[in-house]
Design a protein around this motif. Structure first.
Motif, PDB file in Angstrom:
ATOM      1  N   LEU A   1       0.842  -1.197   0.000  1.00  0.00           N
ATOM      2  CA  LEU A   1       0.000   0.000   0.000  1.00  0.00           C
ATOM      3  C   LEU A   1       0.873   1.241   0.000  1.00  0.00           C
ATOM      4  CD1 LEU A   1      -2.713  -0.776   2.723  1.00  0.00           C
ATOM      5  CD2 LEU A   1      -2.987  -0.826   0.256  1.00  0.00           C
ATOM      6  N   PRO A   2       0.518   2.238  -0.823  1.00  0.00           N
ATOM      7  CA  PRO A   2       1.246   3.511  -0.763  1.00  0.00           C
ATOM      8  C   PRO A   2       0.792   4.302   0.460  1.00  0.00           C
ATOM      9  CG  PRO A   2      -0.537   3.662  -2.348  1.00  0.00           C
ATOM     10  CD  PRO A   2      -0.508   2.226  -1.854  1.00  0.00           C
ATOM     11  N   ALA A   3       1.689   5.051   1.040  1.00  0.00           N
ATOM     12  CA  ALA A   3       1.344   5.867   2.200  1.00  0.00           C
ATOM     13  C   ALA A   3       2.162   7.152   2.170  1.00  0.00           C
ATOM     14  CB  ALA A   3       1.617   5.103   3.486  1.00  0.00           C
TER      15      ALA A   3
ATOM     16  N   ARG B   1       3.573  10.530   4.692  1.00  0.00           N
ATOM     17  CA  ARG B   1       3.828  11.066   6.019  1.00  0.00           C
ATOM     18  C   ARG B   1       4.250  12.518   5.818  1.00  0.00           C
ATOM     19  NH1 ARG B   1       7.424   7.513   9.470  1.00  0.00           N
ATOM     20  NH2 ARG B   1       5.447   6.788  10.253  1.00  0.00           N
ATOM     21  N   ASN B   2       3.534  13.427   6.456  1.00  0.00           N
ATOM     22  CA  ASN B   2       3.811  14.862   6.335  1.00  0.00           C
ATOM     23  C   ASN B   2       3.823  15.312   4.884  1.00  0.00           C
ATOM     24  OD1 ASN B   2       4.134  14.989   9.131  1.00  0.00           O
ATOM     25  ND2 ASN B   2       6.313  14.536   8.991  1.00  0.00           N
ATOM     26  N   GLY B   3       2.939  14.736   4.071  1.00  0.00           N
ATOM     27  CA  GLY B   3       2.815  15.122   2.673  1.00  0.00           C
ATOM     28  C   GLY B   3       3.858  14.513   1.752  1.00  0.00           C
ATOM     29  N   GLN B   4       4.778  13.753   2.278  1.00  0.00           N
ATOM     30  CA  GLN B   4       5.836  13.125   1.483  1.00  0.00           C
ATOM     31  C   GLN B   4       5.602  11.618   1.410  1.00  0.00           C
ATOM     32  OE1 GLN B   4       8.226  14.971  -0.031  1.00  0.00           O
ATOM     33  NE2 GLN B   4       7.144  16.738   0.802  1.00  0.00           N
ATOM     34  N   PRO B   5       5.966  10.981   0.288  1.00  0.00           N
ATOM     35  CA  PRO B   5       5.820   9.520   0.227  1.00  0.00           C
ATOM     36  C   PRO B   5       6.575   8.849   1.370  1.00  0.00           C
ATOM     37  CG  PRO B   5       6.331  10.399  -1.928  1.00  0.00           C
ATOM     38  CD  PRO B   5       6.478  11.531  -0.946  1.00  0.00           C
ATOM     39  N   PHE B   6       5.959   7.851   1.957  1.00  0.00           N
ATOM     40  CA  PHE B   6       6.550   7.132   3.082  1.00  0.00           C
ATOM     41  C   PHE B   6       7.679   6.234   2.600  1.00  0.00           C
ATOM     42  CE2 PHE B   6       6.672   3.158   5.558  1.00  0.00           C
ATOM     43  CZ  PHE B   6       7.100   3.664   6.765  1.00  0.00           C
ATOM     44  N   LYS B   7       8.784   6.278   3.318  1.00  0.00           N
ATOM     45  CA  LYS B   7       9.915   5.401   3.057  1.00  0.00           C
ATOM     46  C   LYS B   7      10.229   4.690   4.366  1.00  0.00           C
ATOM     47  CE  LYS B   7      11.830   8.751  -0.083  1.00  0.00           C
ATOM     48  NZ  LYS B   7      12.840   9.781  -0.177  1.00  0.00           N
ATOM     49  N   ALA B   8      10.163   3.371   4.356  1.00  0.00           N
ATOM     50  CA  ALA B   8      10.447   2.600   5.562  1.00  0.00           C
ATOM     51  C   ALA B   8      11.888   2.823   5.995  1.00  0.00           C
ATOM     52  CB  ALA B   8      10.197   1.119   5.317  1.00  0.00           C
ATOM     53  N   GLY B   9      12.091   3.056   7.275  1.00  0.00           N
ATOM     54  CA  GLY B   9      13.426   3.196   7.825  1.00  0.00           C
ATOM     55  C   GLY B   9      14.047   4.566   7.683  1.00  0.00           C
ATOM     56  N   ASP B  10      13.272   5.579   7.281  1.00  0.00           N
ATOM     57  CA  ASP B  10      13.862   6.911   7.129  1.00  0.00           C
ATOM     58  C   ASP B  10      13.948   7.679   8.444  1.00  0.00           C
ATOM     59  OD1 ASP B  10      11.256   7.687   7.588  1.00  0.00           O
ATOM     60  OD2 ASP B  10      11.022   8.773   5.714  1.00  0.00           O
ATOM     61  N   GLY B  11      13.365   7.120   9.499  1.00  0.00           N
ATOM     62  CA  GLY B  11      13.457   7.735  10.817  1.00  0.00           C
ATOM     63  C   GLY B  11      12.502   8.890  11.045  1.00  0.00           C
ATOM     64  N   ALA B  12      11.700   9.237  10.047  1.00  0.00           N
ATOM     65  CA  ALA B  12      10.758  10.343  10.194  1.00  0.00           C
ATOM     66  C   ALA B  12       9.610   9.923  11.107  1.00  0.00           C
ATOM     67  CB  ALA B  12      10.209  10.757   8.838  1.00  0.00           C
ATOM     68  N   THR B  13       9.047  10.902  11.785  1.00  0.00           N
ATOM     69  CA  THR B  13       7.906  10.641  12.647  1.00  0.00           C
ATOM     70  C   THR B  13       6.700  11.396  12.124  1.00  0.00           C
ATOM     71  OG1 THR B  13       8.492  12.462  14.103  1.00  0.00           O
ATOM     72  CG2 THR B  13       9.349  10.294  14.670  1.00  0.00           C
ATOM     73  N   GLY B  14       5.534  10.950  12.500  1.00  0.00           N
ATOM     74  CA  GLY B  14       4.311  11.603  12.080  1.00  0.00           C
ATOM     75  C   GLY B  14       3.272  10.568  11.713  1.00  0.00           C
ATOM     76  N   VAL B  15       2.118  11.051  11.374  1.00  0.00           N
ATOM     77  CA  VAL B  15       0.979  10.185  11.081  1.00  0.00           C
ATOM     78  C   VAL B  15       1.035   9.731   9.625  1.00  0.00           C
ATOM     79  CG1 VAL B  15      -1.532  10.110  11.016  1.00  0.00           C
ATOM     80  CG2 VAL B  15      -0.389  11.426  12.778  1.00  0.00           C
ATOM     81  N   LEU B  16       0.746   8.459   9.404  1.00  0.00           N
ATOM     82  CA  LEU B  16       0.680   7.936   8.047  1.00  0.00           C
ATOM     83  C   LEU B  16      -0.728   8.123   7.500  1.00  0.00           C
ATOM     84  CD1 LEU B  16       2.611   4.560   8.299  1.00  0.00           C
ATOM     85  CD2 LEU B  16       3.356   6.655   7.191  1.00  0.00           C
ATOM     86  N   ARG B  17      -0.820   8.481   6.232  1.00  0.00           N
ATOM     87  CA  ARG B  17      -2.098   8.609   5.542  1.00  0.00           C
ATOM     88  C   ARG B  17      -2.023   7.807   4.249  1.00  0.00           C
ATOM     89  NH1 ARG B  17      -5.142  10.157   9.548  1.00  0.00           N
ATOM     90  NH2 ARG B  17      -4.707  12.209  10.320  1.00  0.00           N
ATOM     91  N   ILE B  18      -3.154   7.229   3.871  1.00  0.00           N
ATOM     92  CA  ILE B  18      -3.243   6.404   2.683  1.00  0.00           C
ATOM     93  C   ILE B  18      -4.222   7.070   1.724  1.00  0.00           C
ATOM     94  CG2 ILE B  18      -3.883   4.121   1.820  1.00  0.00           C
ATOM     95  CD1 ILE B  18      -3.107   4.253   5.372  1.00  0.00           C
ATOM     96  N   PRO B  19      -3.867   7.169   0.425  1.00  0.00           N
ATOM     97  CA  PRO B  19      -4.784   7.787  -0.541  1.00  0.00           C
ATOM     98  C   PRO B  19      -6.092   7.002  -0.659  1.00  0.00           C
ATOM     99  CG  PRO B  19      -2.613   7.421  -1.512  1.00  0.00           C
ATOM    100  CD  PRO B  19      -2.615   6.763  -0.175  1.00  0.00           C
ATOM    101  N   GLU B  20      -7.195   7.714  -0.866  1.00  0.00           N
ATOM    102  CA  GLU B  20      -8.499   7.075  -0.992  1.00  0.00           C
ATOM    103  C   GLU B  20      -8.580   6.156  -2.205  1.00  0.00           C
ATOM    104  OE1 GLU B  20     -11.863   9.694  -0.629  1.00  0.00           O
ATOM    105  OE2 GLU B  20     -10.755  10.954   0.782  1.00  0.00           O
ATOM    106  N   SER B  21      -7.790   6.427  -3.219  1.00  0.00           N
ATOM    107  CA  SER B  21      -7.812   5.606  -4.432  1.00  0.00           C
ATOM    108  C   SER B  21      -7.425   4.159  -4.146  1.00  0.00           C
ATOM    109  CB  SER B  21      -6.873   6.194  -5.478  1.00  0.00           C
ATOM    110  OG  SER B  21      -5.546   6.232  -4.989  1.00  0.00           O
ATOM    111  N   VAL B  22      -6.736   3.926  -3.033  1.00  0.00           N
ATOM    112  CA  VAL B  22      -6.318   2.571  -2.658  1.00  0.00           C
ATOM    113  C   VAL B  22      -7.538   1.681  -2.435  1.00  0.00           C
ATOM    114  CG1 VAL B  22      -5.256   1.249  -0.784  1.00  0.00           C
ATOM    115  CG2 VAL B  22      -4.111   3.244  -1.706  1.00  0.00           C
ATOM    116  N   LEU B  23      -8.607   2.235  -1.902  1.00  0.00           N
ATOM    117  CA  LEU B  23      -9.792   1.439  -1.610  1.00  0.00           C
ATOM    118  C   LEU B  23     -10.437   0.905  -2.878  1.00  0.00           C
ATOM    119  CD1 LEU B  23     -11.512   3.506   1.201  1.00  0.00           C
ATOM    120  CD2 LEU B  23      -9.840   1.676   1.407  1.00  0.00           C
TER     121      LEU B  23
END
Length: 66
Positions: free
Chosen positions: A27-29, A31-53
């Motif tokens: 799933l694409p996600a 964080r803070n308006g930027q594409p999520f990258k696992a292990g980047d150490g960034a914090t914040g809430v993850l959001r998933i685009p509605e198109s995924v549904l």
């Protein structure tokens, strides 16, 4: 953009499963308006685009034989 909880409810899975799908790249996600990258150490809430549904259907577990 949807919360992890909303996506989990839609697919009838636990929120931890949605996080796992995100970390596995299923799933694409964002964080803070930027594409999520696992292990980047960034914090914040993850959001998933509605198109995924509409475009993504998770693999269904086989039903147990009666």
């Amino acid at each position: 953009m949807l919360r992890v909880r909303d996506v989990a409810t839609h697919f009838r899975v636990h929120p931890a499963t949605v996080y796992r799908w995100i970390h596995q790249g299923f799933l694409p996600a964002y964080r803070n308006g930027q594409p999520f990258k696992a292990g980047d150490g960034a914090t914040g809430v993850l959001r998933i685009p509605e198109s995924v549904l509409k475009s993504t259907a998770p693999a269904q577990a086989p039903k147990e034989a009666a």
